[in-house]
Scaffold this motif. Structure first.
Motif, PDB file in Angstrom:
ATOM      1  N   PRO A 196      40.577 -13.041  40.390  1.00  0.00           N
ATOM      2  CA  PRO A 196      40.147 -14.361  40.835  1.00  0.00           C
ATOM      3  C   PRO A 196      40.974 -15.440  40.144  1.00  0.00           C
ATOM      4  O   PRO A 196      41.577 -15.210  39.108  1.00  0.00           O
ATOM      5  CB  PRO A 196      38.680 -14.428  40.412  1.00  0.00           C
ATOM      6  CG  PRO A 196      38.555 -13.423  39.332  1.00  0.00           C
ATOM      7  CD  PRO A 196      39.570 -12.363  39.603  1.00  0.00           C
ATOM      8  N   SER A 197      40.996 -16.600  40.732  1.00  0.00           N
ATOM      9  CA  SER A 197      41.719 -17.710  40.131  1.00  0.00           C
ATOM     10  C   SER A 197      40.717 -18.795  39.788  1.00  0.00           C
ATOM     11  O   SER A 197      40.112 -19.375  40.683  1.00  0.00           O
ATOM     12  CB  SER A 197      42.751 -18.232  41.119  1.00  0.00           C
ATOM     13  OG  SER A 197      43.469 -19.285  40.555  1.00  0.00           O
ATOM     14  N   PRO A 198      40.475 -19.102  38.565  1.00  0.00           N
ATOM     15  CA  PRO A 198      40.994 -18.448  37.364  1.00  0.00           C
ATOM     16  C   PRO A 198      40.219 -17.155  37.086  1.00  0.00           C
ATOM     17  O   PRO A 198      39.052 -17.037  37.451  1.00  0.00           O
ATOM     18  CB  PRO A 198      40.747 -19.469  36.256  1.00  0.00           C
ATOM     19  CG  PRO A 198      39.513 -20.192  36.694  1.00  0.00           C
ATOM     20  CD  PRO A 198      39.593 -20.232  38.212  1.00  0.00           C
ATOM     21  N   PRO A 199      40.876 -16.194  36.432  1.00  0.00           N
ATOM     22  CA  PRO A 199      40.175 -14.939  36.116  1.00  0.00           C
ATOM     23  C   PRO A 199      39.109 -15.173  35.054  1.00  0.00           C
ATOM     24  O   PRO A 199      39.171 -16.153  34.306  1.00  0.00           O
ATOM     25  CB  PRO A 199      41.292 -14.035  35.586  1.00  0.00           C
ATOM     26  CG  PRO A 199      42.355 -14.964  35.115  1.00  0.00           C
ATOM     27  CD  PRO A 199      42.259 -16.194  35.973  1.00  0.00           C
ATOM     28  N   PRO A 200      38.123 -14.283  34.978  1.00  0.00           N
ATOM     29  CA  PRO A 200      37.099 -14.441  33.937  1.00  0.00           C
ATOM     30  C   PRO A 200      37.731 -14.254  32.560  1.00  0.00           C
ATOM     31  O   PRO A 200      38.765 -13.611  32.414  1.00  0.00           O
ATOM     32  CB  PRO A 200      36.098 -13.326  34.238  1.00  0.00           C
ATOM     33  CG  PRO A 200      36.885 -12.316  35.006  1.00  0.00           C
ATOM     34  CD  PRO A 200      37.929 -13.077  35.756  1.00  0.00           C
ATOM     35  N   SER A 201      37.090 -14.830  31.551  1.00  0.00           N
ATOM     36  CA  SER A 201      37.591 -14.658  30.191  1.00  0.00           C
ATOM     37  C   SER A 201      37.438 -13.197  29.779  1.00  0.00           C
ATOM     38  O   SER A 201      36.600 -12.471  30.311  1.00  0.00           O
ATOM     39  CB  SER A 201      36.827 -15.561  29.221  1.00  0.00           C
ATOM     40  OG  SER A 201      35.485 -15.116  29.110  1.00  0.00           O
ATOM     41  N   VAL A 202      38.246 -12.779  28.822  1.00  0.00           N
ATOM     42  CA  VAL A 202      38.173 -11.400  28.333  1.00  0.00           C
ATOM     43  C   VAL A 202      36.783 -11.103  27.767  1.00  0.00           C
ATOM     44  O   VAL A 202      36.207 -10.055  28.080  1.00  0.00           O
ATOM     45  CB  VAL A 202      39.297 -11.109  27.317  1.00  0.00           C
ATOM     46  CG1 VAL A 202      39.106  -9.742  26.673  1.00  0.00           C
ATOM     47  CG2 VAL A 202      40.656 -11.184  28.002  1.00  0.00           C
ATOM     48  N   PRO A 203      36.193 -12.006  26.948  1.00  0.00           N
ATOM     49  CA  PRO A 203      34.830 -11.713  26.464  1.00  0.00           C
ATOM     50  C   PRO A 203      33.816 -11.539  27.598  1.00  0.00           C
ATOM     51  O   PRO A 203      32.942 -10.679  27.534  1.00  0.00           O
ATOM     52  CB  PRO A 203      34.487 -12.923  25.599  1.00  0.00           C
ATOM     53  CG  PRO A 203      35.816 -13.453  25.136  1.00  0.00           C
ATOM     54  CD  PRO A 203      36.747 -13.207  26.304  1.00  0.00           C
ATOM     55  N   GLU A 204      33.957 -12.334  28.657  1.00  0.00           N
ATOM     56  CA  GLU A 204      33.046 -12.215  29.801  1.00  0.00           C
ATOM     57  C   GLU A 204      33.252 -10.879  30.516  1.00  0.00           C
ATOM     58  O   GLU A 204      32.285 -10.208  30.903  1.00  0.00           O
ATOM     59  CB  GLU A 204      33.275 -13.381  30.762  1.00  0.00           C
ATOM     60  CG  GLU A 204      32.304 -13.435  31.914  1.00  0.00           C
ATOM     61  CD  GLU A 204      32.539 -14.627  32.825  1.00  0.00           C
ATOM     62  OE1 GLU A 204      31.678 -14.853  33.691  1.00  0.00           O
ATOM     63  OE2 GLU A 204      33.572 -15.322  32.694  1.00  0.00           O
ATOM     64  N   LEU A 205      34.502 -10.469  30.654  1.00  0.00           N
ATOM     65  CA  LEU A 205      34.808  -9.192  31.293  1.00  0.00           C
ATOM     66  C   LEU A 205      34.285  -8.023  30.454  1.00  0.00           C
ATOM     67  O   LEU A 205      33.682  -7.090  30.978  1.00  0.00           O
ATOM     68  CB  LEU A 205      36.313  -9.075  31.521  1.00  0.00           C
ATOM     69  CG  LEU A 205      36.818  -7.923  32.370  1.00  0.00           C
ATOM     70  CD1 LEU A 205      36.120  -7.878  33.727  1.00  0.00           C
ATOM     71  CD2 LEU A 205      38.327  -8.030  32.545  1.00  0.00           C
ATOM     72  N   LEU A 206      34.481  -8.106  29.134  1.00  0.00           N
ATOM     73  CA  LEU A 206      33.962  -7.059  28.240  1.00  0.00           C
ATOM     74  C   LEU A 206      32.438  -6.976  28.310  1.00  0.00           C
ATOM     75  O   LEU A 206      31.872  -5.881  28.344  1.00  0.00           O
ATOM     76  CB  LEU A 206      34.395  -7.324  26.797  1.00  0.00           C
ATOM     77  CG  LEU A 206      35.819  -6.942  26.449  1.00  0.00           C
ATOM     78  CD1 LEU A 206      36.190  -7.494  25.080  1.00  0.00           C
ATOM     79  CD2 LEU A 206      36.006  -5.432  26.488  1.00  0.00           C
ATOM     80  N   LYS A 207      31.786  -8.124  28.331  1.00  0.00           N
ATOM     81  CA  LYS A 207      30.315  -8.157  28.419  1.00  0.00           C
ATOM     82  C   LYS A 207      29.846  -7.479  29.711  1.00  0.00           C
ATOM     83  O   LYS A 207      28.879  -6.702  29.701  1.00  0.00           O
ATOM     84  CB  LYS A 207      29.840  -9.612  28.366  1.00  0.00           C
ATOM     85  CG  LYS A 207      28.351  -9.782  28.395  1.00  0.00           C
ATOM     86  CD  LYS A 207      27.981 -11.255  28.305  1.00  0.00           C
ATOM     87  CE  LYS A 207      26.491 -11.434  28.466  1.00  0.00           C
ATOM     88  NZ  LYS A 207      26.104 -12.848  28.486  1.00  0.00           N
ATOM     89  N   THR A 208      30.557  -7.717  30.792  1.00  0.00           N
ATOM     90  CA  THR A 208      30.212  -7.117  32.077  1.00  0.00           C
ATOM     91  C   THR A 208      30.420  -5.603  32.048  1.00  0.00           C
ATOM     92  O   THR A 208      29.594  -4.844  32.548  1.00  0.00           O
ATOM     93  CB  THR A 208      31.053  -7.767  33.199  1.00  0.00           C
ATOM     94  OG1 THR A 208      30.729  -9.160  33.239  1.00  0.00           O
ATOM     95  CG2 THR A 208      30.779  -7.137  34.538  1.00  0.00           C
ATOM     96  N   VAL A 209      31.525  -5.169  31.446  1.00  0.00           N
ATOM     97  CA  VAL A 209      31.802  -3.729  31.337  1.00  0.00           C
ATOM     98  C   VAL A 209      30.710  -3.054  30.514  1.00  0.00           C
ATOM     99  O   VAL A 209      30.180  -2.005  30.893  1.00  0.00           O
ATOM    100  CB  VAL A 209      33.202  -3.481  30.728  1.00  0.00           C
ATOM    101  CG1 VAL A 209      33.360  -2.027  30.301  1.00  0.00           C
ATOM    102  CG2 VAL A 209      34.282  -3.879  31.715  1.00  0.00           C
ATOM    103  N   HIS A 210      30.348  -3.660  29.386  1.00  0.00           N
ATOM    104  CA  HIS A 210      29.294  -3.075  28.547  1.00  0.00           C
ATOM    105  C   HIS A 210      27.960  -3.019  29.292  1.00  0.00           C
ATOM    106  O   HIS A 210      27.226  -2.027  29.175  1.00  0.00           O
ATOM    107  CB  HIS A 210      29.153  -3.844  27.233  1.00  0.00           C
ATOM    108  CG  HIS A 210      30.236  -3.520  26.247  1.00  0.00           C
ATOM    109  ND1 HIS A 210      30.272  -2.330  25.560  1.00  0.00           N
ATOM    110  CD2 HIS A 210      31.327  -4.213  25.854  1.00  0.00           C
ATOM    111  CE1 HIS A 210      31.332  -2.314  24.772  1.00  0.00           C
ATOM    112  NE2 HIS A 210      31.998  -3.450  24.941  1.00  0.00           N
ATOM    113  N   ALA A 211      27.658  -4.052  30.062  1.00  0.00           N
ATOM    114  CA  ALA A 211      26.411  -4.047  30.844  1.00  0.00           C
ATOM    115  C   ALA A 211      26.430  -2.907  31.865  1.00  0.00           C
ATOM    116  O   ALA A 211      25.414  -2.227  32.062  1.00  0.00           O
ATOM    117  CB  ALA A 211      26.225  -5.388  31.545  1.00  0.00           C
ATOM    118  N   ALA A 212      27.570  -2.679  32.482  1.00  0.00           N
ATOM    119  CA  ALA A 212      27.684  -1.619  33.492  1.00  0.00           C
ATOM    120  C   ALA A 212      27.495  -0.243  32.878  1.00  0.00           C
ATOM    121  O   ALA A 212      26.758   0.591  33.415  1.00  0.00           O
ATOM    122  CB  ALA A 212      29.042  -1.710  34.194  1.00  0.00           C
TER     123      ALA A 212
END
Length: 140
Positions: A13-29
């Motif tokens: 996406p433009s702008p892409p999500p922040s790395v901390p936000e992406l990590l938080k999402t991965v951990h939730a998954a």
């Protein structure tokens, strides 16, 4: 006879999500599907491919595939399409490439064999030195 290649459209996406936000999402998954032994490794400065790796174990090939599918599903909620997903058919080790974060979901025996945690953390800790008793360096 040649078969036509399939084109997979991926995008961030433009702008892409922040790395901390992406990590938080991965951990939730991975937590959603009760992945085992989840480890996050910072590979900045060690790899130009990604900033972080998340490694998790599943209890069976079906569990491994389900966890990887959940990571993809959660990433899509951030409007992130994986740049690649590998290993789904055998599902002993599935890699989900989310750009700045790469997720490895593995069977325990595969994880132990490849030892990615050791590979990517070598040199992170200063070597432990045993303290010598006082005067041990004195040579007369």
């Amino acid at each position: 006879m040649s078969s036509q290649a399939h084109v997979i459209k991926t995008r961030l996406p433009s702008p892409p999500p922040s790395v901390p936000e992406l990590l938080k999402t991965v951990h939730a998954a991975v937590e959603e599907l009760k992945a085992k032994e989840v480890v996050e490794i910072d590979v900045r400065g060690k790899s130009s491919v990604a900033d972080f790796m998340v490694i998790a174990s599943g209890t069976s090939t079906r569990h491994v595939k389900s966890i990887a599918d959940e990571v993809v599903k959660f990433a899509k909620k951030l409007d992130v399409m994986p740049l690649g997903v590998e290993g789904e058919r055998e599902a002993e080790w599935v890699l989900v490439d989310l750009g700045d974060v790469i997720v490895h979901v593995m069977l325990p025996r595969v994880r132990e064999f490849y030892a990615l945690e050791r590979l990517w953390t070598v040199g992170d800790q200063p070597p432990e030195h045993d303290e010598l008793p006082a005067g041990a360096n004195d040579r007369r």
